[in-house]
Enzyme design. Structure first.
Site, PDB file in Angstrom:
ATOM      1  N   ARG A 129      -0.048   4.784   2.987  1.00 23.59           N
ATOM      2  CA  ARG A 129      -0.020   4.523   4.423  1.00 23.59           C
ATOM      3  C   ARG A 129       0.271   5.719   5.317  1.00 23.59           C
ATOM      4  O   ARG A 129       0.297   5.583   6.533  1.00 23.59           O
ATOM      5  CB  ARG A 129       0.988   3.404   4.719  1.00 23.59           C
ATOM      6  CG  ARG A 129       0.481   2.057   4.311  1.00 23.59           C
ATOM      7  CD  ARG A 129       1.540   0.993   4.529  1.00 23.59           C
ATOM      8  NE  ARG A 129       2.477   0.870   3.416  1.00 23.59           N
ATOM      9  CZ  ARG A 129       3.596   0.172   3.459  1.00 23.59           C
ATOM     10  NH1 ARG A 129       3.946  -0.441   4.572  1.00 23.59           N
ATOM     11  NH2 ARG A 129       4.377   0.088   2.392  1.00 23.59           N
TER      12      ARG A 129
ATOM     13  N   CYS B  33       0.827  -1.214   0.000  1.00 23.62           N
ATOM     14  CA  CYS B  33       0.000   0.000   0.000  1.00 23.62           C
ATOM     15  C   CYS B  33       0.854   1.253   0.000  1.00 23.62           C
ATOM     16  O   CYS B  33       1.669   1.470   0.901  1.00 23.62           O
ATOM     17  CB  CYS B  33      -0.922  -0.002   1.222  1.00 23.62           C
ATOM     18  SG  CYS B  33      -1.939   1.493   1.332  1.00 23.62           S
TER      19      CYS B  33
ATOM     20  N   TRP C 221      -9.045   5.737   0.147  1.00 25.69           N
ATOM     21  CA  TRP C 221      -9.616   6.361  -1.044  1.00 25.69           C
ATOM     22  C   TRP C 221      -8.784   5.921  -2.236  1.00 25.69           C
ATOM     23  O   TRP C 221      -7.708   5.342  -2.092  1.00 25.69           O
ATOM     24  CB  TRP C 221      -9.662   7.883  -0.924  1.00 25.69           C
ATOM     25  CG  TRP C 221      -8.367   8.510  -0.526  1.00 25.69           C
ATOM     26  CD1 TRP C 221      -7.241   8.668  -1.295  1.00 25.69           C
ATOM     27  CD2 TRP C 221      -8.059   9.078   0.760  1.00 25.69           C
ATOM     28  NE1 TRP C 221      -6.264   9.279  -0.573  1.00 25.69           N
ATOM     29  CE2 TRP C 221      -6.726   9.551   0.686  1.00 25.69           C
ATOM     30  CE3 TRP C 221      -8.769   9.237   1.950  1.00 25.69           C
ATOM     31  CZ2 TRP C 221      -6.099  10.170   1.772  1.00 25.69           C
ATOM     32  CZ3 TRP C 221      -8.133   9.856   3.025  1.00 25.69           C
ATOM     33  CH2 TRP C 221      -6.817  10.317   2.933  1.00 25.69           C
TER      34      TRP C 221
ATOM     35  N   GLU D 293      -5.372   3.420 -10.152  1.00 23.53           N
ATOM     36  CA  GLU D 293      -6.008   2.123  -9.871  1.00 23.53           C
ATOM     37  C   GLU D 293      -7.188   1.913 -10.812  1.00 23.53           C
ATOM     38  O   GLU D 293      -7.448   0.796 -11.279  1.00 23.53           O
ATOM     39  CB  GLU D 293      -6.514   2.057  -8.425  1.00 23.53           C
ATOM     40  CG  GLU D 293      -5.409   2.077  -7.394  1.00 23.53           C
ATOM     41  CD  GLU D 293      -5.994   1.989  -5.994  1.00 23.53           C
ATOM     42  OE1 GLU D 293      -6.243   0.873  -5.526  1.00 23.53           O
ATOM     43  OE2 GLU D 293      -6.207   3.044  -5.367  1.00 23.53           O
TER      44      GLU D 293
END
Ligand code: ARG
Length: 421
Positions: free
Chosen positions: A85, A82, A257, A262
């Protein structure tokens, strides 16, 4: 084909529940971490003694609310895949550990979406349902995310309508009784599939009001809106197990979010997803006759501009890969200052477009696997795209259960009845 898709984790880990030896060691390690990072909670010893005694007696233990919230936040902090973070400490933790029946799980998933969407100002949120415990298996959510779009074979054209990633999942939920809309569309939201040991597999349609979507348009090209594209506002991963101090929470949907890529560089662009680079390039009038015109790259940029533009215009939180890369380096610096390692998986952290334009490209990362963590178990991963295998044996049909026999068993069995398979 299943290259990186954005945020968290997926480490193949042995299926839970872990043997009691492990839970003791993992509990101790976690409690030391919690008390170490929260000096105000005092020395770890008294709490540790209490927890170990509880494990001796029941085979598991109950986290305090503080431990649960910390554990969930650190699981995010440890998510090597991720990039987002930096804000791990602000994760909202909804404690739904009392909830284990499918109807309430589904209702609380809907409430999760409503409160996490927050009218567009998206709030990173996790909802933690009942944990796995000896003789009391926890509920499971089959879906990869709370909101995902169905995929269907179009019998006439042989083409796919919707998200090809969910062709098998869609077929399976239809076999289980889901009725798709009368006219099948490209963005039909799938039902939630909740499985419990007691109730078996159950389907739940999400209320329309909690499904916030953004219609896509382009800042300059008016024809773009005519493509009829949209995407959901909140990515809420729902098939990963939250593992804290030896306790497993298999149903713990969480969201952040979106980062624009993506959607624009993966969901809408991948060949095995919506595969829209060709149609966009054509509308842009690009020379697609050979690779070196870089028509794919040019279409990709415009598709991604449309995503960012549309979310901003709709006032739905979104971030771009440049901003998010810079934030991630800030996060790394802060973690280093706190004396911690920050695990990161380069192949997931580097954005799927313009990689070397972002600073996260130009370095290596620690790759340790830390706990607490979000874990993707292999069976859960398969369920999320195919609807199989089931987590539990089919519960016996509603014929009268042999209660008298169970009742005559010892008191421990009565306190924690094993569901009749
Ligand atoms: N990549 C996934 C998707 O496109 C979402 C993963 C989580 N992403 C996030 N920004 N929290 O739906």
């Amino acid at each position: 084909m299943t290259a990186p898709t954005g945020c968290p984790v997926a480490h193949g880990r042995a299926p839970e529940p872990a043997p009691v030896g492990d839970i003791r060691a993992e509990a101790e390690q976690f409690l030391r971490l919690f008390h170490g990072e929260h000096p105000k909670t005092g020395p770890v010893q008294p709490r540790l003694a209490q927890v170990l005694a509880e494990i001796d007696e029941t085979g598991t233990y109950r986290h305090t609310e503080g431990e649960l919230a910390f554990g969930a936040r650190v699981a995010w902090r440890n998510s090597a895949r991720c990039i987002g973070r930096l804000y791990w400490q602000s994760l909202r933790v909804r404690d739904m550990r009392k909830v284990r029946d499918a109807g309430t799980v589904a209702a609380q998933c809907a409430e999760h979406l409503r409160s996490a969407t927050n009218g567009g100002r998206i709030r990173p949120t996790v909802t933690v349902f009942a944990p796995e415990a000896p003789g009391r298996p926890a509920p499971r959510i089959w879906n990869e995310q709370l909101i995902r779009y169905a995929g269907y074979w179009d019998a006439e054209t042989g083409a796919v309508i919707g998200d090809p990633r969910y062709l098998d999942f869609t077929e399976e939920v239809m076999r289980l009784g889901w009725q798709p809309p009368a006219t099948r569309g490209r963005f039909d939201v799938l039902p939630l599939v909740v499985e419990t040991a007691e109730e078996g597999v159950t389907l739940h349609e999400l209320p329309r009001a909690v499904i916030h979507e953004v219609e896509l348009s382009h800042p300059e090209h008016n024809w773009f809106a005519g493509l009829g594209l949209r995407w959901h506002a909140v990515p809420a991963i729902s098939h990963m197990r939250l593992s804290i101090g030896g306790v497993s929470y298999p149903a713990a949907p969480f969201n952040g979010w979106y980062m624009g890529t993506e959607i624009g560089a993966r969901n809408l662009a991948d060949r095995d997803r919506y595969d829209l680079i060709g149609p966009v390039a054509e509308r842009l009038g690009l020379d697609t006759s050979h690779d070196q015109t870089l028509w794919r790259d040019r279409a990709l940029v415009e598709l991604n501009r449309a995503v960012l533009h549309s979310f901003n215009r709709a006032e739905v939180t979104i971030t771009d890969h440049h901003t998010e890369s810079a934030r991630f380096l800030t996060h790394l610096r802060k973690e280093e200052d706190a004396g911690r390692k920050c695990p990161a998986d380069w192949s997931w952290i580097v954005p799927p477009m313009s990689g070397a334009l972002t600073p996260v490209f130009h370095r290596y990362y620690d790759t340790d696997q830390l706990t607490p963590e979000f874990v993707l178990d292999p069976d859960a991963a398969r369920r999320g795209t195919t609807g199989a295998p089931r987590a539990f044996p089919e519960p016996a049909a509603a014929e009268p259960k042999k209660l008298p026999r169970i009742r005559r068993l010892n008191w421990f069995t009565r306190r924690a009845p094993v569901p009749v398979p």
